[in-house]
Design an enzyme around this catalytic site. Sequence first.
Site, mmCIF file in Angstrom:
data_model
loop_
_atom_site.group_PDB
_atom_site.id
_atom_site.type_symbol
_atom_site.label_atom_id
_atom_site.label_comp_id
_atom_site.label_asym_id
_atom_site.label_seq_id
_atom_site.Cartn_x
_atom_site.Cartn_y
_atom_site.Cartn_z
ATOM 1 N N SER A 85 0.760 -1.252 0.000
ATOM 2 C CA SER A 85 0.000 0.000 0.000
ATOM 3 C C SER A 85 0.793 1.306 0.000
ATOM 4 O O SER A 85 0.259 2.330 -0.411
ATOM 5 C CB SER A 85 -0.987 0.005 1.152
ATOM 6 O OG SER A 85 -0.329 -0.240 2.343
ATOM 7 N N ALA A 86 2.044 1.318 0.459
ATOM 8 C CA ALA A 86 2.753 2.611 0.550
ATOM 9 C C ALA A 86 3.135 3.133 -0.845
ATOM 10 O O ALA A 86 3.426 2.323 -1.714
ATOM 11 C CB ALA A 86 4.015 2.450 1.396
ATOM 12 N N GLY A 136 0.492 5.017 -0.371
ATOM 13 C CA GLY A 136 -0.879 5.068 0.106
ATOM 14 C C GLY A 136 -1.873 5.843 -0.732
ATOM 15 O O GLY A 136 -3.012 6.057 -0.315
ATOM 16 N N CYS A 146 2.694 -0.342 -13.015
ATOM 17 C CA CYS A 146 3.055 0.759 -13.908
ATOM 18 C C CYS A 146 4.180 0.266 -14.813
ATOM 19 O O CYS A 146 5.143 0.967 -15.083
ATOM 20 C CB CYS A 146 3.420 2.029 -13.156
ATOM 21 S SG CYS A 146 4.742 1.845 -11.965
ATOM 22 N N GLU A 179 1.955 -3.145 4.334
ATOM 23 C CA GLU A 179 3.188 -2.627 3.718
ATOM 24 C C GLU A 179 4.386 -3.264 4.421
ATOM 25 O O GLU A 179 4.486 -3.237 5.639
ATOM 26 C CB GLU A 179 3.244 -1.094 3.810
ATOM 27 C CG GLU A 179 4.547 -0.451 3.374
ATOM 28 C CD GLU A 179 5.021 -0.838 1.966
ATOM 29 O OE1 GLU A 179 4.215 -0.764 1.017
ATOM 30 O OE2 GLU A 179 6.197 -1.228 1.817
ATOM 31 N N ASP A 183 4.526 -8.586 5.711
ATOM 32 C CA ASP A 183 4.475 -9.200 4.391
ATOM 33 C C ASP A 183 3.045 -9.642 4.078
ATOM 34 O O ASP A 183 2.457 -10.423 4.837
ATOM 35 C CB ASP A 183 5.422 -10.412 4.406
ATOM 36 C CG ASP A 183 5.569 -11.077 3.051
ATOM 37 O OD1 ASP A 183 4.755 -10.790 2.140
ATOM 38 O OD2 ASP A 183 6.489 -11.897 2.914
HETATM 39 N N1 SAM Z 1 -0.262 1.244 -4.078
HETATM 40 C C1 SAM Z 1 0.741 2.239 -3.718
HETATM 41 C C2 SAM Z 1 0.206 3.622 -4.032
HETATM 42 O O1 SAM Z 1 -0.626 3.765 -4.933
HETATM 43 O O2 SAM Z 1 0.592 4.590 -3.350
HETATM 44 C C3 SAM Z 1 2.067 1.946 -4.417
HETATM 45 C C4 SAM Z 1 2.585 0.555 -4.106
HETATM 46 S S1 SAM Z 1 4.229 0.240 -4.671
HETATM 47 C C5 SAM Z 1 4.018 -0.051 -6.357
HETATM 48 C C6 SAM Z 1 4.508 -1.376 -4.019
HETATM 49 C C7 SAM Z 1 4.711 -1.417 -2.518
HETATM 50 O O3 SAM Z 1 4.662 -2.787 -2.103
HETATM 51 C C8 SAM Z 1 6.055 -0.897 -2.039
HETATM 52 O O4 SAM Z 1 5.841 0.093 -1.072
HETATM 53 C C9 SAM Z 1 6.734 -2.110 -1.416
HETATM 54 O O5 SAM Z 1 7.519 -1.797 -0.285
HETATM 55 C C10 SAM Z 1 5.546 -2.950 -1.018
HETATM 56 N N2 SAM Z 1 5.796 -4.411 -0.903
HETATM 57 C C11 SAM Z 1 6.668 -5.159 -1.599
HETATM 58 N N3 SAM Z 1 6.575 -6.457 -1.235
HETATM 59 C C12 SAM Z 1 5.608 -6.530 -0.289
HETATM 60 C C13 SAM Z 1 5.055 -7.591 0.486
HETATM 61 N N4 SAM Z 1 5.499 -8.850 0.353
HETATM 62 N N5 SAM Z 1 4.062 -7.307 1.362
HETATM 63 C C14 SAM Z 1 3.621 -6.024 1.505
HETATM 64 N N6 SAM Z 1 4.118 -4.979 0.813
HETATM 65 C C15 SAM Z 1 5.105 -5.223 -0.069
#
Ligand code: SAM
Length: 296
Positions: free
Chosen positions: A92-93, A95, A222, A115, A142
């Site tokens: 989610s980050a 966010g 993306c 996240e 995770d």
């Molecule tokens: N959806 C967000 C937004 O619109 O602001 C952007 C998300 S970004 C593409 C992907 C995120 O997934 C990153 O912040 C990364 O740290 C997190 N991430 C990667 N592997 C993960 C996991 N196994 N569980 C949870 N989060 C994870």
Amino acid sequence: DLSQLNGHIKPRYVRVNTLKMDVDSAVKELEKLYKVQKDETVPDLLVMPPGSDLHAHPLVMNGRIFLQGKGSSMVAAALQPQAGWEVIDACSAPGNKTVHLSALMKGQGKIIACELNEERVKRLEQTIKLSGATNIEVFHGDFLSLNPEDPSFAKVRAILLDPSCSGSGTITDRLDHLLPSHSADNKNYDSIRLHKLAVFQKKALAHALSFPQVERVVYSTCSIHQIENEDVVSSVLPLASSLGFELATPFPNWQRRGLPVFAGSEHLLRMDPVEDKEGFFIALFTKTTNKLDNPK
Ligand code: SAM
């Protein structure tokens, strides 16, 4: 700086945070500075001329509007979460999509925002605070470690999965590839990286589909690479259909669909980095089989 160049050729998109402000009031306020149009695809999205500079605008500073691209704003809209639902945002980050979900749910119900990365959890928390959303629970960990059978997820009806991806749909990434320094070694490294990303993307999508009461799952990147997009979707299709999911068509009026690499790819949505000024991908799974057993 390549990202600056980006700002000069692309229209500026602004998502109105309807938790704090309605769309018409935002139009009125922003029209004082620039030409403003409502986006034809996403109801709470506004389009402004390339180069419009809003980063220090009071509406941005106080979270009434978010500077969020069109592709990004289409993801939560495609999921169509209803007020009162329980929803997971798996990755989610920072966010942007999480707080968009909250706005679409009118601040009602519950969003579990997962996240993994600690630094990024902080950014997520800032975004949530800025948005004024009060129905979001942050889980630092995770997504793959969440047990779908855990009673605390028994009411989750929708999942938004926007995992880490190569970012190859963004202009900065594409221009990087044109630089002379982009050697054969880089290319080899790129293909290993893409493969690793795709392994996680497939696992995470399969995991999202396995939550028992979930009836809508949206998957987005993306990236412009088939390996992170169509191939991820097609790899989970047998599992998806065994669980009663089928591919639905997000934004049916949108012309550009998935690459024709499997039957059903016409349901997928693509944005083209040149034609649409942004590379993006969205897939939507919906469950139809148990409607009768689970009335609303
Ligand atoms: N959806 C967000 C937004 O619109 O602001 C952007 C998300 S970004 C593409 C992907 C995120 O997934 C990153 O912040 C990364 O740290 C997190 N991430 C990667 N592997 C993960 C996991 N196994 N569980 C949870 N989060 C994870």
